[in-house]
Structures are given as C-alpha cells and as structure tokens.
Design an enzyme around this catalytic site. Structure first.
Site, PDB file in Angstrom:
ATOM      1  N   ASP A 156      14.408   3.231  -5.215  1.00  0.00           N
ATOM      2  CA  ASP A 156      12.996   2.981  -5.485  1.00  0.00           C
ATOM      3  C   ASP A 156      12.361   4.236  -6.086  1.00  0.00           C
ATOM      4  O   ASP A 156      12.244   5.272  -5.430  1.00  0.00           O
ATOM      5  CB  ASP A 156      12.281   2.592  -4.185  1.00  0.00           C
ATOM      6  CG  ASP A 156      10.867   2.088  -4.423  1.00  0.00           C
ATOM      7  OD1 ASP A 156      10.316   2.301  -5.522  1.00  0.00           O
ATOM      8  OD2 ASP A 156      10.297   1.467  -3.507  1.00  0.00           O
ATOM      9  N   SER A 187       8.041  24.887 -23.717  1.00  0.00           N
ATOM     10  CA  SER A 187       7.713  24.622 -22.313  1.00  0.00           C
ATOM     11  C   SER A 187       7.825  23.141 -21.956  1.00  0.00           C
ATOM     12  O   SER A 187       8.417  22.773 -20.930  1.00  0.00           O
ATOM     13  CB  SER A 187       6.304  25.118 -22.000  1.00  0.00           C
ATOM     14  OG  SER A 187       6.223  26.525 -22.130  1.00  0.00           O
ATOM     15  N   ILE A 207       0.854  -1.192   0.000  1.00  0.00           N
ATOM     16  CA  ILE A 207       0.000   0.000   0.000  1.00  0.00           C
ATOM     17  C   ILE A 207       0.887   1.238   0.000  1.00  0.00           C
ATOM     18  O   ILE A 207       1.497   1.592   1.015  1.00  0.00           O
ATOM     19  CB  ILE A 207      -0.926   0.002   1.231  1.00  0.00           C
ATOM     20  CG1 ILE A 207      -1.719  -1.308   1.310  1.00  0.00           C
ATOM     21  CG2 ILE A 207      -1.876   1.199   1.183  1.00  0.00           C
ATOM     22  CD1 ILE A 207      -2.471  -1.484   2.627  1.00  0.00           C
ATOM     23  N   GLY A 208       0.969   1.889  -1.160  1.00  0.00           N
ATOM     24  CA  GLY A 208       1.801   3.074  -1.299  1.00  0.00           C
ATOM     25  C   GLY A 208       0.970   4.329  -1.458  1.00  0.00           C
ATOM     26  O   GLY A 208      -0.265   4.275  -1.555  1.00  0.00           O
ATOM     27  N   ASN A 209       1.626   5.465  -1.515  1.00  0.00           N
ATOM     28  CA  ASN A 209       0.911   6.736  -1.613  1.00  0.00           C
ATOM     29  C   ASN A 209       0.245   6.948  -2.966  1.00  0.00           C
ATOM     30  O   ASN A 209      -0.764   7.656  -3.047  1.00  0.00           O
ATOM     31  CB  ASN A 209       1.875   7.898  -1.334  1.00  0.00           C
ATOM     32  CG  ASN A 209       2.180   8.034   0.142  1.00  0.00           C
ATOM     33  OD1 ASN A 209       1.298   8.331   0.933  1.00  0.00           O
ATOM     34  ND2 ASN A 209       3.430   7.794   0.514  1.00  0.00           N
ATOM     35  N   ALA A 230       7.685   0.602   5.831  1.00  0.00           N
ATOM     36  CA  ALA A 230       7.586  -0.848   5.651  1.00  0.00           C
ATOM     37  C   ALA A 230       8.043  -1.266   4.269  1.00  0.00           C
ATOM     38  O   ALA A 230       8.669  -2.317   4.089  1.00  0.00           O
ATOM     39  CB  ALA A 230       6.143  -1.292   5.898  1.00  0.00           C
ATOM     40  N   ASP A 231       7.745  -0.445   3.252  1.00  0.00           N
ATOM     41  CA  ASP A 231       8.152  -0.775   1.887  1.00  0.00           C
ATOM     42  C   ASP A 231       9.669  -0.759   1.737  1.00  0.00           C
ATOM     43  O   ASP A 231      10.251  -1.628   1.070  1.00  0.00           O
ATOM     44  CB  ASP A 231       7.499   0.174   0.880  1.00  0.00           C
ATOM     45  CG  ASP A 231       7.755   1.648   1.200  1.00  0.00           C
ATOM     46  OD1 ASP A 231       8.122   1.985   2.347  1.00  0.00           O
ATOM     47  OD2 ASP A 231       7.570   2.481   0.283  1.00  0.00           O
ATOM     48  N   LEU A 232      10.325   0.207   2.382  1.00  0.00           N
ATOM     49  CA  LEU A 232      11.779   0.287   2.299  1.00  0.00           C
ATOM     50  C   LEU A 232      12.429  -0.894   3.013  1.00  0.00           C
ATOM     51  O   LEU A 232      13.465  -1.410   2.580  1.00  0.00           O
ATOM     52  CB  LEU A 232      12.275   1.607   2.896  1.00  0.00           C
ATOM     53  CG  LEU A 232      11.716   2.886   2.269  1.00  0.00           C
ATOM     54  CD1 LEU A 232      12.385   4.118   2.867  1.00  0.00           C
ATOM     55  CD2 LEU A 232      11.891   2.880   0.756  1.00  0.00           C
TER      56      LEU A 232
END
Length: 256
Positions: free
Chosen positions: A131, A186, A9-11, A110-112
């Site tokens: 990552d 741009s 579960i990531g951002n 936790a992911d790290l």
C-alpha cells in the site's frame, strides 16, 4: 441490494466510497486536515452528493476505517446527522473475519486489515498487499487467510518532505522517474535517489517476504501512489487502487 457508504480515514486523505449493489459508483477524496472541524468534511461530502445526484435517503448502511482517531467522530456524526444510521467501525482486534498472527493484534491498522481481507477474498491464496500511502506498507497473508505481519516504511511523499523539513535550498520535486540514475541537478538527484531507491527497496522486501511465506504468492499494489514507481510494475500481479474500499464493503457485508 442495499447501498453502502464507506469511509477510509487516512493520515493524508479521507476517501469516501459510494457502493450500489456491491459496485463502487463514486469515490471522493478529501485532505485529512487535522485542524478542521466537522463542517469542513460535511460540506465537501454533501456538495459531492449534490453534484452526483446522490440522495441522502439512498444510503442506510456505512463502514468507517480510521487511523486518525481525532477525525473518526466527524464521520460517525455525519452518518448519524445526515443519513440517520450508526456506521460500523472496523476493529481488527475483535474481528473474526481473519486471524491476525502478530504479537498485539489490536495494533494492526484498520486499513491494513481491510486491505488483507479484500486481497485474500478476491484471490483466495497467499498474498502480499503493498500500500503506497503516507506510509509504504507490506501486509502478508498466508494461504489459510491468516495475516502474518506487516512491514512499514516512510511513504514516498513522507520521505521527500523529510528532506525539506531540515534543508532550505532543496527545490520542490515532481514525482517523476528520471531517465538516468546519476543526478545532474538538485531535482534530478532527489528524484533518482528516492524514487529509484524506493524501487530497489520494494523489490528487495517483496523478494524476502515471498521467501519467508514459502508459498505461491499474489502481489497486490494499492494506494494513491501505486502508479508512480513504473519500474516495479512487473513485480505486481495486480494494481487495485480501490482495494481498501472493497475491503470496507466486505467488512460491512459481514456485520451489517
């Protein structure tokens, strides 16, 4: 061998992995929409399982890694409600699988932690895990399997979005490396400034981290945007987009 379901579960996204005999068979990516309820995630997972012919009775074990506390209960509830088991929650602060040599071990994501666990377990040497996610992170591990620390930079998409949040005239930008460095319009200017700029950032940080670790190091790239910065591919010994899911499985195998 048992089948294990893992939730990262990531951002930006939730990645659901389905392992059979330690092999990742299927992977599902869902947007981490904080304003949605449990039904939003349940529907997508169950529909995916139906499409792939995955039986709810196939999976009796699960692992959850989360950096979004508000979403964590949805996936614990999913396992309870549909798969009839309690999943394990990754907790770096109390895990004995790797020593964490930072000031406050409970602060480590936790992911790290599972990234470091997977990289060290696979390569059995000092490593740097880069990552490319919502944040761009560098997790350093020594040859003893100790997590030495982390470097955190805004992710590529995060950096681009920050430009749009305060400016009304800039265009939407594709994540493509331009042929020339000096921007002529741009879109070209933003592509060059951010993407080529990030290549320099990654090169410099990896170089300095290697010097500080002081050992032979394996550099592992992972994350959804790990394929974007093509100019830095030679810096990586391996690109493994499934690293986090592999780490979740290893964590689960240690405790289940």
């Amino acid at each position: 061998m048992s089948k294990v379901i893992v939730f990262d579960i990531g951002n930006s996204d939730v990645v659901v992995g389905f392992f059979d005999a330690n092999i990742l068979k299927y992977s599902l990516r869902i947007k981490s929409l904080k304003n949605e309820n449990a039904l939003y995630f349940e529907y997508r997972i169950l529909n995916f399982m139906l499409e792939k012919g995955i039986s709810k009775t196939d999976y009796t074990k699960g692992v959850v890694s989360s950096v979004v506390p508000s979403l964590t209960p949805y996936f614990v509830e999913f396992c309870n409600k549909f798969l009839d088991f309690d999943p394990i929650l990754v907790n770096p602060g109390i895990s004995k699988l790797m020593k964490i040599n930072i000031d406050n071990p409970e602060e480590l994501g936790a992911d790290l932690f599972v990234n470091a666990l997977a990289a060290y377990t696979i390569h059995q040497k000092a490593c740097i895990v880069v990552d490319f996610g919502t944040a761009l992170t560098f997790t350093s591990v020594n040859s003893k399997g100790e997590i030495l620390g982390v470097n955190i930079v805004p992710g590529i998409k995060t950096a681009i979005k920050s430009l749009f949040s305060d400016t009304s005239l800039l265009p939407q930008v594709k994540l493509e490396i331009p042929e020339k460095v000096i921007g002529k319009n741009s879109m070209h200017s933003i592509q060059s400034g951010i993407l080529i700029g990030y290549e320099g950032l990654v090169k410099e940080l990896i170089s300095k981290i290697k010097t500080e670790i002081g050992e032979d190091v394996t550099v592992v790239g992972t994350g959804g945007l790990s394929s974007v910065l093509t100019g830095i591919f030679p810096l990586f010994d391996v690109i493994d987009r499934e690293l986090t899911q592999k780490g979740l499985l290893m964590y689960g195998n240690a405790y289940l």
